[in-house]
Design a protein around this motif. Structure first.
Motif, short mmCIF file in Angstrom:
data_model
loop_
_atom_site.label_atom_id
_atom_site.label_comp_id
_atom_site.label_asym_id
_atom_site.label_seq_id
_atom_site.Cartn_x
_atom_site.Cartn_y
_atom_site.Cartn_z
N HIS A 142 0.82 -1.22 0.00
CA HIS A 142 0.00 0.00 0.00
C HIS A 142 0.86 1.27 0.00
CE1 HIS A 142 0.73 -0.94 4.19
NE2 HIS A 142 0.27 0.22 4.59
N TYR A 143 2.07 1.20 0.55
CA TYR A 143 2.97 2.34 0.48
C TYR A 143 3.44 2.55 -0.96
CZ TYR A 143 3.64 2.68 5.60
OH TYR A 143 3.47 2.87 6.95
N GLY A 144 3.89 1.47 -1.58
CA GLY A 144 4.37 1.57 -2.96
C GLY A 144 3.31 2.07 -3.91
N ARG A 145 2.08 1.56 -3.75
CA ARG A 145 0.98 1.98 -4.63
C ARG A 145 0.66 3.46 -4.45
NH1 ARG A 145 -3.11 -2.64 -3.62
NH2 ARG A 145 -3.74 -1.12 -2.15
N ALA A 146 0.66 3.91 -3.19
CA ALA A 146 0.35 5.32 -2.90
C ALA A 146 1.42 6.23 -3.51
CB ALA A 146 0.24 5.55 -1.40
N LEU A 147 2.70 5.88 -3.35
CA LEU A 147 3.78 6.71 -3.88
C LEU A 147 3.77 6.72 -5.41
CD1 LEU A 147 6.65 5.78 -1.40
CD2 LEU A 147 5.41 7.95 -1.53
N GLU A 148 3.52 5.58 -6.02
CA GLU A 148 3.47 5.53 -7.49
C GLU A 148 2.29 6.35 -8.01
OE1 GLU A 148 4.73 2.54 -10.24
OE2 GLU A 148 4.76 1.11 -8.58
N ALA A 149 1.16 6.26 -7.32
CA ALA A 149 -0.01 7.02 -7.76
C ALA A 149 0.25 8.52 -7.66
CB ALA A 149 -1.24 6.65 -6.91
N LYS A 150 0.92 8.93 -6.58
CA LYS A 150 1.18 10.37 -6.35
C LYS A 150 2.27 10.89 -7.28
CE LYS A 150 1.18 14.32 -4.08
NZ LYS A 150 0.18 15.31 -4.47
N TYR A 151 3.43 10.22 -7.29
CA TYR A 151 4.59 10.77 -7.99
C TYR A 151 4.79 10.19 -9.38
CZ TYR A 151 5.37 12.62 -3.38
OH TYR A 151 5.20 13.27 -2.20
N GLY A 152 4.25 9.01 -9.62
CA GLY A 152 4.36 8.41 -10.95
C GLY A 152 3.20 8.80 -11.85
N ASP A 153 1.98 8.67 -11.28
CA ASP A 153 0.79 8.97 -12.09
C ASP A 153 0.30 10.40 -11.93
OD1 ASP A 153 0.79 6.31 -12.93
OD2 ASP A 153 -0.49 5.67 -11.28
N GLY A 154 0.84 11.11 -10.94
CA GLY A 154 0.45 12.51 -10.74
C GLY A 154 -0.96 12.68 -10.21
N LEU A 155 -1.48 11.69 -9.48
CA LEU A 155 -2.84 11.79 -8.95
C LEU A 155 -2.86 12.71 -7.73
CD1 LEU A 155 -4.18 8.11 -9.10
CD2 LEU A 155 -4.29 9.88 -10.84
N SER A 156 -3.99 13.34 -7.52
CA SER A 156 -4.16 14.18 -6.34
C SER A 156 -4.42 13.28 -5.13
CB SER A 156 -5.35 15.13 -6.53
OG SER A 156 -6.56 14.38 -6.58
N VAL A 157 -4.31 13.85 -3.94
CA VAL A 157 -4.58 13.08 -2.72
C VAL A 157 -6.02 12.57 -2.74
CG1 VAL A 157 -4.70 13.19 -0.20
CG2 VAL A 157 -2.84 14.33 -1.40
N GLU A 158 -6.94 13.41 -3.24
CA GLU A 158 -8.36 13.01 -3.31
C GLU A 158 -8.53 11.80 -4.23
OE1 GLU A 158 -7.23 16.11 -3.68
OE2 GLU A 158 -8.09 17.11 -1.91
#
Length: 200
Positions: A142-158
């Motif tokens: 879940h840490y890896g997925r969250a970091l990839e979503a934020k910094y890899g995919d550029g998703l917002s926190v929402e």
């Protein structure tokens, strides 16, 4: 929790073309970025991996239970496709055809690539990417997925909260813990990069 994803899968299983379009349009670009981050494949090979993953996902829609985000489920399929491609490439003997050899001999070898495309620069970037992915893969999922979503995919926190089935505050807290864990693992695995990691 993932009602929208389950509804989309239901529509696809019913054969609704618009649902397939939504699925491909939202998944393909993120999968391309995911594969590009995790490999040094050329654009055509990245496309092959993504296409195979999407085709397998569509063929196995009945296997999606809605216990995780649809994209998370597809990412697992894509990860297996990428691993398969690497295994096949490792078994394939390297060869150079006579035509390629002649073309290389006839080319103008004194031309230089731009500095950021010099082999040493590309090697450094590739090495950094591999080191980052190694650390990400060593973190709890879940840490890896969250970091990839934020910094890899550029998703917002929402968007991350929605994808992981969390509240916005829980997603912010998860990202903070994930960043701390990443920094710690990075320092342990790459002592020379200690200063870089502490600055980020």
């Amino acid at each position: 929790m993932y009602e929208a994803d389950r509804a989309l899968v239901t529509r696809m299983r019913a054969g609704e073309q618009r649902a397939f379009d939504e699925f491909f349009n939202s998944s393909a670009p993120r999968l391309v970025a995911y594969v590009a981050r995790r490999s040094a494949l050329d654009a055509a090979s990245v496309e092959d991996v993504v296409q195979c993953a999407l085709i397998k996902a569509v063929r196995n829609l009945a296997g999606y239970r809605g216990e995780a985000a649809l994209f998370t489920w597809i990412t697992e399929i894509c990860r297996h496709e990428l691993a398969d491609m690497h295994r096949k490439a490792a078994r394939r003997p390297a060869h150079l055809s006579l035509d390629e050899s002649q073309t290389t001999a006839n080319s103008n070898l004194h031309l230089r690539a731009p500095e950021h495309q010099e082999p040493i620069s590309l090697l450094h970037v590739s090495g950094q990417r591999a080191a980052i992915m190694k650390v990400l893969d060593s973190l709890p999922d879940h840490y890896g997925r969250a970091l990839e979503a934020k910094y890899g995919d550029g998703l917002s926190v929402e968007e991350i909260a929605r994808e992981l089935g969390l509240t916005v505050i829980a997603a912010q807290s998860l990202l903070a813990r994930a960043r701390d864990a990443f920094r710690q693992r990075w320092r342990e695995s790459a002592p020379d990069s200690r200063d870089e990691a502490s600055e980020s």
